[in-house]
Design an enzyme around this catalytic site. Structure first.
Site, PDB file in Angstrom:
ATOM      1  N   HIS A  36      87.924  24.458   3.927  1.00  0.00           N
ATOM      2  CA  HIS A  36      86.661  24.096   3.267  1.00  0.00           C
ATOM      3  C   HIS A  36      85.448  24.179   4.195  1.00  0.00           C
ATOM      4  O   HIS A  36      84.548  23.334   4.144  1.00  0.00           O
ATOM      5  CB  HIS A  36      86.766  22.701   2.666  1.00  0.00           C
ATOM      6  CG  HIS A  36      87.685  22.597   1.496  1.00  0.00           C
ATOM      7  ND1 HIS A  36      87.903  23.624   0.611  1.00  0.00           N
ATOM      8  CD2 HIS A  36      88.475  21.564   1.061  1.00  0.00           C
ATOM      9  CE1 HIS A  36      88.769  23.245  -0.318  1.00  0.00           C
ATOM     10  NE2 HIS A  36      89.137  22.010  -0.058  1.00  0.00           N
TER      11      HIS A  36
ATOM     12  N   HIS B  81      83.999  20.691  -5.556  1.00  0.00           N
ATOM     13  CA  HIS B  81      85.267  19.983  -5.378  1.00  0.00           C
ATOM     14  C   HIS B  81      85.286  18.648  -6.128  1.00  0.00           C
ATOM     15  O   HIS B  81      85.843  17.660  -5.637  1.00  0.00           O
ATOM     16  CB  HIS B  81      85.536  19.760  -3.887  1.00  0.00           C
ATOM     17  CG  HIS B  81      86.991  19.714  -3.530  1.00  0.00           C
ATOM     18  ND1 HIS B  81      87.832  18.716  -3.961  1.00  0.00           N
ATOM     19  CD2 HIS B  81      87.754  20.549  -2.790  1.00  0.00           C
ATOM     20  CE1 HIS B  81      89.050  18.921  -3.480  1.00  0.00           C
ATOM     21  NE2 HIS B  81      89.032  20.043  -2.772  1.00  0.00           N
TER      22      HIS B  81
ATOM     23  N   GLU C 147      89.000  23.885  -8.922  1.00  0.00           N
ATOM     24  CA  GLU C 147      88.124  24.581  -7.984  1.00  0.00           C
ATOM     25  C   GLU C 147      88.088  26.075  -8.334  1.00  0.00           C
ATOM     26  O   GLU C 147      88.960  26.834  -7.914  1.00  0.00           O
ATOM     27  CB  GLU C 147      88.607  24.368  -6.562  1.00  0.00           C
ATOM     28  CG  GLU C 147      88.760  22.899  -6.170  1.00  0.00           C
ATOM     29  CD  GLU C 147      89.686  22.727  -4.986  1.00  0.00           C
ATOM     30  OE1 GLU C 147      89.407  23.331  -3.926  1.00  0.00           O
ATOM     31  OE2 GLU C 147      90.694  21.992  -5.102  1.00  0.00           O
TER      32      GLU C 147
END
Length: 377
Positions: free
Chosen positions: A104, A179, A335
């Protein structure tokens, strides 16, 4: 409405922007992490997990609740990739299965940056945020500019998230996503999503992972597996119970996998849609919660969606916005994205953005529920 929501430990002011529509829907967006902090339905249920204050987001948001993640969302194996013959080494900030990876966007990804507000809609239903990521940040090449726009439709529970990016100097991988963790019974309900949320994903294939949660490169049919949410809607608990020894579920401690969507949507259609009738007939993803009857339908231009059932959620009540703890499986992340580790798999859709190009993607979340009387927000 826009108001100051605190100051980071580094001295940066953080704003909270509230979006509202005529039917009682309300979205609250933080400039810290471009975070969707609240999504409140007309009956006052908040449908996304979130934290109580800025300090909690700064110090304890390990699950990335509500944030926009990047420069590359999801995992990059060993934190390395080769682009145009040059090896790049990124920060490794995750160690799933004892195998290091970049997750991420790294230790200070986009979720931990303060974005700037560059545009507000005249009707108070949208906000556009901008972030500059300099060349070399977290090990990435190229100077990247990113814009994210959150928009509420005027008269229904439609939330649109539109992403744009350009790069200067060098090509770079880009894979942006939000997210948020959804709980259609309300984030304060404490209910687990596995037995209560029925899931339909129009994806005939998924990307299997190794013990480090990195795709192997295979694109495997979902038929005859616990990933077949395509042929019929199931709860995750129901489908997983049919395959108690599945190595893929064991590797991830449940559902945390990328699904290859059958029909990504046309972006122009998503950008102009303001009601269900204007959207493509079949959403990529549909979710229904059993106790409220509330439904969520998702359309996206992206080729994949990471379905994460909150397997490792463990957020204490002291830092959540409702004062109720978030245990395992109390939220469902959807996502929308390119596939994990795409930069190391030539057979996956490319995530490379070149100078002179413009990255653009859009995801629409449409919430539908039994008729209720809107309450004053």
């Amino acid at each position: 409405m826009q108001q100051q929501w605190g100051t980071t430990s580094g001295g940066e002011a953080v704003q909270l922007v509230t979006l509202r529509n005529a039917t009682g829907w309300r979205a609250e967006v933080l400039t810290y992490g471009a975070t969707l902090a609240r999504l409140v339905a007309p009956d006052a249920d908040d449908l996304v997990l979130g934290l109580r204050d800025l300090r909690a987001y700064e110090r304890e948001n390990e699950p990335y609740l509500g944030a926009v993640v990047g420069r590359v969302g999801n995992r990059i194996a060993n934190g390395t990739f080769t682009l145009n013959g040059k090896l790049y080494k990124l920060v490794t900030n995750n160690n799933s299965g004892g195998i290091p990876c970049h997750l991420h966007g790294g230790t200070r990804g986009f979720d931990k940056r303060c974005w700037e507000i560059v545009e507000r809609g005249a009707e108070g239903r949208d906000v556009k945020l901008h972030l500059h990521s300099p060349d070399g940040e977290e090990g990435y090449p190229g100077a990247l500019d990113v814009w994210v726009t959150y928009s509420l439709a005027p008269s229904c529970g439609l939330l649109r998230v539109h992403y744009e990016a350009t790069v200067q100097g060098s090509p770079t991988p880009v894979n942006l996503t939000n997210h948020s963790y959804f709980n259609l019974a309300g984030e304060a309900s404490g209910t687990a999503v596995l037995p209560t949320h029925t899931l339909l994903v129009r994806a005939s294939y998924f990307t299997p992972v190794d013990k480090g949660m990195i795709p192997t490169g295979e694109i495997r049919p979902v038929a005859g597996s616990p990933f077949d949410f395509c042929s019929a809607a199931h709860t995750m608990a129901e489908l997983a119970a049919k395959y108690p020894t599945c190595p893929q579920l064991a590797a991830a401690n449940g559902y945390d996998h990328n699904f290859v969507l059958d029909h990504p949507a046309d972006e122009a259609a998503l950008l102009r849609a303001e009601c269900r009738d204007a959207l493509p007939q079949l959403p990529a993803i549909s979710v229904k919660e059993s106790t409220t009857g509330r439904e969520l339908h998702v359309w996206t231009t992206q080729p994949g969606v990471q379905v994460y059932a909150g397997n490792f959620l463990d957020v204490p009540a002291a830092i959540t916005k409702s004062g109720r703890s978030y245990g395992a499986h109390t939220g469902l992340a959807l996502e929308t994205q390119h596939f994990p580790d795409s930069v190391n798999h030539p057979n996956f859709p490319s995530t490379i953005l070149n100078p002179g190009e413009r990255f653009s993607s859009t995801t629409v979340f449409l919430f539908e529920q039994p008729q209720v009387t809107a309450v004053k927000q």
